[in-house]
Scaffold this motif. Structure first.
Motif, mmCIF file in Angstrom:
data_model
loop_
_atom_site.group_PDB
_atom_site.id
_atom_site.type_symbol
_atom_site.label_atom_id
_atom_site.label_comp_id
_atom_site.label_asym_id
_atom_site.label_seq_id
_atom_site.Cartn_x
_atom_site.Cartn_y
_atom_site.Cartn_z
ATOM 1 N N ASP A 75 1.201 -1.126 0.619
ATOM 2 C CA ASP A 75 -0.101 -0.058 -0.362
ATOM 3 C C ASP A 75 0.830 1.509 0.160
ATOM 4 N N GLN A 76 1.956 0.855 1.166
ATOM 5 C CA GLN A 76 2.701 2.708 0.500
ATOM 6 C C GLN A 76 3.025 2.507 -0.523
ATOM 7 N N ARG A 77 4.084 1.795 -1.419
ATOM 8 C CA ARG A 77 4.728 1.877 -2.505
ATOM 9 C C ARG A 77 3.508 2.249 -4.008
ATOM 10 N N ALA A 78 1.506 1.889 -3.297
ATOM 11 C CA ALA A 78 1.388 2.030 -4.579
ATOM 12 C C ALA A 78 1.155 3.519 -4.243
ATOM 13 N N ALA A 79 1.039 4.359 -2.945
ATOM 14 C CA ALA A 79 0.832 5.943 -2.656
ATOM 15 C C ALA A 79 2.133 6.847 -3.632
ATOM 16 N N LEU A 80 3.428 5.864 -3.606
ATOM 17 C CA LEU A 80 4.119 6.450 -3.706
ATOM 18 C C LEU A 80 4.364 6.878 -5.057
ATOM 19 N N PHE A 81 4.018 5.372 -5.738
ATOM 20 C CA PHE A 81 4.477 5.487 -7.573
ATOM 21 C C PHE A 81 2.666 6.730 -7.700
ATOM 22 N N ALA A 82 2.203 6.545 -7.467
ATOM 23 C CA ALA A 82 1.373 7.618 -8.086
ATOM 24 C C ALA A 82 1.981 8.425 -7.734
ATOM 25 N N ALA A 83 2.220 9.288 -6.155
ATOM 26 C CA ALA A 83 2.431 10.297 -6.209
ATOM 27 C C ALA A 83 4.053 10.684 -7.778
ATOM 28 N N ALA A 84 4.573 10.314 -7.722
ATOM 29 C CA ALA A 84 5.217 10.311 -8.794
ATOM 30 C C ALA A 84 4.646 9.967 -10.461
#
Length: 308
Positions: A75-84
């Motif tokens: 879930d954390q990676r998903a949020a980071l990818f979206a922000a990128a």
């Protein structure tokens, strides 16, 4: 951002995209360079930018008894990818079937068949296929045969050394969250649901929010200056014990942040706790009075560290 998995068909809107391929645990400076390259190529071509990652991590699959090492949850990676700027995260379920695929079959079945990739961006050391038999030269050759481009990103250097998840784990295990944060570009963060505990902190005047460590890497046990982020957007400064609480029985691994000047009820809420600075190792105290005195000192130290 859309979240996709290898068990479901990929919608047409996400086929023919540029794919950043890798584990990306931590999403550090090096990972950001790979994903940034895929996003840039996708924008130039007018297609979707996708991050393809693996869950569970291949190391956990092949060595299930290994120590916990995750830097970020899915879930954390998903949020980071979206922000990128990524349009979709595609999760390869790493199981026996995937592990058994040859390098050629992985490309044919997963990259070409499932994703219909127009291009792939990855690190120079990326390997794939059964026994890690596939490398970048083979990926380029298979890309040429199947009509997709392959971009490799050189390792990112910081302080004369390559940025890597291994380097971040070493810093955290050494009790140096500031060094880890420089490589991650943000503090190392543990997310979890606040659970009921034995309420000892409350009786001492320092009520804590107890969070299970789950499958996160275990940083050096001790007291940290922390910053908490609540689901409603509030940001709270605090001090936390991370470890097994040697003064109390039975020992249990927990992250226990105490947030300054906060009196709300956090039970059942999901919060994110950022490790900002290491204050001291865990210690066993002969009395609750001695522990309480030390906690007061730890809180004062944490406040100074967070202000600086």
């Amino acid at each position: 951002m859309q979240r996709l998995s290898s068990g479901s068909a990929v919608p047409d809107a996400f086929r023919g995209g540029y794919v950043a391929l890798g584990n990306f645990d931590g999403f550090h400076l090096g990972h950001q360079a790979v994903v940034g390259a895929a996003v840039a190529r996708a924008r130039d071509a007018g297609g979707p930018a996708i991050v393809a990652t693996f869950d569970p991590h291949p190391m956990r699959y092949f060595r299930p008894d290994s120590d916990w090492f995750r830097l970020t949850s899915l879930d954390q990676r998903a949020a980071l990818f979206a922000a990128a700027g990524v349009d979709a995260m595609y999760v390869f379920e790493f199981d026996a079937a995937l592990a058994a695929l040859s390098a050629e079959a992985f490309v044919a079945q997963c990259l070409v068949g499932d994703l219909g990739v127009a291009g792939v961006a990855t690190g120079e050391d990326f390997t794939f296929g059964k026994g890690r038999s596939g490398d970048i030269p083979l990926l380029r050759a298979l890309g040429a045969l199947n009509g997709f481009a392959v971009d490799t990103i050189s390792p990112v250097q910081l302080d004369g050394e390559t940025v890597s998840s291994t380097r971040i784990r070493e810093a955290l295990r050494a009790g140096d969250p500031r060094a880890a944060a420089r490589l991650l570009t943000r503090p190392y963060t543990i997310e979890g649901t606040v659970q009921h505990g034995d309420k000892v902190g409350r009786t001492l005047g320092y009520p804590t929010a107890n969070i299970d460590m789950a499958n996160y890497l275990r940083p050096r046990f001790g007291i940290y200056a922390v910053r908490g982020r609540l689901a409603d957007g509030r940001v709270l400064d605090g001090a936390a014990n991370l470890g097994v609480r040697p003064t109390f029985d039975p020992p249990r691994e927990l992250l226990e942040p105490y947030f300054f000047d906060f009196n709300g009820d956090l039970y059942g809420q999901s919060i994110a706790v950022e490790l900002i600075d290491f204050i001291r190792p865990e210690a066993k105290f002969d009395s609750l009075d001695a522990l309480k005195a030390q906690m007061a000192d730890d809180v004062a130290t944490a406040k100074r560290r967070l202000q600086s």
